[in-house]
Design a protein around this motif. Structure first.
Motif, PDB file in Angstrom:
ATOM      1  N   VAL A  98       0.866  -1.180   0.000  1.00  0.00           N
ATOM      2  CA  VAL A  98       0.000   0.000   0.000  1.00  0.00           C
ATOM      3  C   VAL A  98       0.904   1.232   0.000  1.00  0.00           C
ATOM      4  CG1 VAL A  98      -1.808   1.231   1.239  1.00  0.00           C
ATOM      5  CG2 VAL A  98      -1.746  -1.267   1.286  1.00  0.00           C
ATOM      6  N   LYS A 131      -7.077   7.078   3.813  1.00  0.00           N
ATOM      7  CA  LYS A 131      -8.154   6.205   4.316  1.00  0.00           C
ATOM      8  C   LYS A 131      -7.629   4.995   5.082  1.00  0.00           C
ATOM      9  CE  LYS A 131     -11.617   8.371   2.275  1.00  0.00           C
ATOM     10  NZ  LYS A 131     -12.741   8.942   2.951  1.00  0.00           N
ATOM     11  N   GLN A 132      -6.384   4.558   4.799  1.00  0.00           N
ATOM     12  CA  GLN A 132      -5.795   3.419   5.510  1.00  0.00           C
ATOM     13  C   GLN A 132      -5.064   3.867   6.776  1.00  0.00           C
ATOM     14  OE1 GLN A 132      -5.021   3.802   2.075  1.00  0.00           O
ATOM     15  NE2 GLN A 132      -6.548   2.357   1.371  1.00  0.00           N
TER      16      GLN A 132
END
Length: 170
Positions: A21, A123-124
């Motif tokens: 990510v 968002k993570q």
């Protein structure tokens, strides 16, 4: 991303997947509005090459508007600290473009040199590797210069001598 299994003797684990990510990548843009007395200057945008966009030089009384755009993903929050005061920016377009209402903040009318730093959260829950840090310095406003000259030093009362003049302001 990587898929893998672990084998030990005749035993093995279920397949695992590790998903890479990326950290958020942002673009910071500054819009500089000079004070009313310098209205001859157009509304200026700071140079966006390299670190120049993080270190600004403005006329005293200028208003700074800041826009932060998430280039690779949506953002959950954007915080800007000016000195020790924290200001939360608001989402403009989805969660990609964020701005700050600068009225009532030190950026609404810059009257002294400022230091700031900016941090975003996606968002993570991932943040920039290190906050973006920058400065706002005051640009010296020079007084206007006037030069007057004439070709003769003696003039009769009814004469109309040519007088040359030049006015210059930064």
């Amino acid at each position: 991303s990587v898929n893998f299994e672990v084998f030990v003797g005749d035993a093995r684990t279920n397949p695992f997947r590790i998903e890479a990510v990326p950290l958020p990548v942002v673009d910071v843009r500054w819009n500089i509005t000079p004070p009313a007395y310098a209205a001859a200057y157009e509304r200026a945008a700071a140079d966006t090459k390299g670190n120049a966009k993080w270190h600004l030089s403005v006329l005293e009384g200028s208003k700074l508007d800041v826009i932060v755009e998430g280039l690779n993903k949506d953002l959950e929050s954007v915080q800007l600290w000016v000195g020790k005061e924290e200001y939360r920016m608001t989402a403009e377009t989805g969660n990609r473009v964020w701005s700050l209402k600068t009225d009532g903040t030190p950026l609404g009318s810059v009257v002294e040199p400022l230091e700031y730093h900016l941090q975003v959260t996606d968002k993570q829950g991932l943040q920039l590797e290190s906050p973006i840090r920058g400065t706002v310095r005051l640009k010296q406003d020079q007084p206007p210069r006037i030069a007057v000259s004439t070709r003769t030093s003696k003039i009769i009362p009814t004469a109309k001598p040519p007088i040359n003049f030049a006015v210059q302001d930064d």
